[in-house]
Design a protein around this motif. Structure first.
Motif, short mmCIF file in Angstrom:
data_model
loop_
_atom_site.label_atom_id
_atom_site.label_comp_id
_atom_site.label_asym_id
_atom_site.label_seq_id
_atom_site.Cartn_x
_atom_site.Cartn_y
_atom_site.Cartn_z
N MET A 37 0.79 -1.07 -0.14
CA MET A 37 -0.12 0.07 0.08
C MET A 37 0.98 1.21 -0.04
O MET A 37 0.32 2.29 -0.52
N GLU A 38 2.06 1.21 0.54
CA GLU A 38 2.86 2.45 0.82
C GLU A 38 4.04 2.67 -0.32
O GLU A 38 4.78 1.60 -0.73
N PRO A 39 3.83 3.95 -0.73
CA PRO A 39 5.24 3.94 -1.86
C PRO A 39 6.35 4.24 -0.80
O PRO A 39 6.26 5.20 0.05
N LEU A 40 7.36 3.35 -0.75
CA LEU A 40 8.41 3.18 0.20
C LEU A 40 9.59 4.04 -0.12
O LEU A 40 10.77 3.88 0.66
N GLN A 41 9.51 4.80 -1.34
CA GLN A 41 10.64 5.64 -1.95
C GLN A 41 10.76 6.94 -0.75
O GLN A 41 9.89 7.72 -1.06
N LYS A 95 21.24 5.29 -0.08
CA LYS A 95 21.46 3.80 0.63
C LYS A 95 21.15 3.54 2.05
O LYS A 95 20.52 2.89 2.56
N ALA A 96 21.51 4.80 2.82
CA ALA A 96 20.86 4.67 4.16
C ALA A 96 19.68 4.70 4.45
O ALA A 96 19.19 3.94 5.36
N LEU A 97 19.02 5.53 3.95
CA LEU A 97 17.40 5.79 3.76
C LEU A 97 16.76 4.30 3.47
O LEU A 97 15.79 3.96 4.07
N ASN A 98 17.19 3.75 2.36
CA ASN A 98 16.66 2.44 2.10
C ASN A 98 16.99 1.40 2.96
O ASN A 98 16.09 0.46 3.11
N GLU A 99 18.08 1.41 3.50
CA GLU A 99 18.47 0.53 4.69
C GLU A 99 17.34 0.58 5.70
O GLU A 99 16.72 -0.38 6.33
N ALA A 100 17.31 1.77 6.09
CA ALA A 100 16.27 2.23 7.33
C ALA A 100 14.85 1.63 6.97
O ALA A 100 14.27 1.19 7.91
N VAL A 101 14.38 1.85 5.73
CA VAL A 101 13.08 1.45 5.38
C VAL A 101 12.86 0.13 5.36
O VAL A 101 11.98 -0.66 5.80
N LYS A 102 14.00 -0.77 4.76
CA LYS A 102 13.96 -2.19 4.93
C LYS A 102 13.93 -2.85 6.38
O LYS A 102 13.25 -3.68 6.62
#
Length: 145
Positions: free
Chosen positions: A83-87, A104-111
């Motif tokens: 449901m969520e746009p995760l970018q 990269k840091a933000l993508n890791e945090a979201v993951k």
């Protein structure tokens, strides 16, 4: 990280449906009345939840909506992913993109955030949560049909 209201109300709608007896139908109007959200917004949310199999939408005179699978099989992280746009950031027009490490840091945090949500099912949120049942099913004003 902040979830969009679309995802937030989607999760709330699922929580409400999970408090109902298995298979019991409710209506989009009832969900909108409980949470005070616009009917148009909730129709879009339920539509998405129905397309992804989390909600079963039954058409017709005696129709309504209900969970599409048992609450114990609905993983919160999976719902959020769908449901969520995760970018979190858009780097397309940023000068430092070629050497930036923030994305990269933000993508890791979201993951990691989503992986934590994978540890919870809808059943974990509602089972034996008597205060939730009381709020959703007994203390709220009765909606006339």
């Amino acid at each position: 990280m902040q979830l969009t209201s679309f995802t937030d109300y989607g999760l709330r709608a699922l929580i409400f449906m999970a408090t109902l007896p298995a298979g019991q139908l409710t209506s989009i109007s009832e969900v909108t009345d409980i949470y005070g959200v616009s009917r148009n917004h909730m129709v879009k949310i339920i539509n998405q939840l129905s397309r992804t199999g989390y909600v079963d939408a039954v058409r017709g005179k005696n129709g309504g909506i209900r969970l599409g699978k048992p609450a114990s099989q609905i993983v919160v992280g999976h719902v959020v992913r769908q449901m969520e746009p995760l970018q979190l950031v858009d780097c397309t027009e940023c000068l430092i993109t070629p050497s930036c490490r923030l994305k990269k840091a933000l993508n890791e945090a979201v993951k990691r955030f989503i992986e934590e949500l994978d540890n919870y099912t809808l059943a974990d949120l509602v089972d034996t949560n008597q205060p939730l049942y009381k709020l959703l099913l007994t203390e709220r004003p009765q909606i006339s049909s």
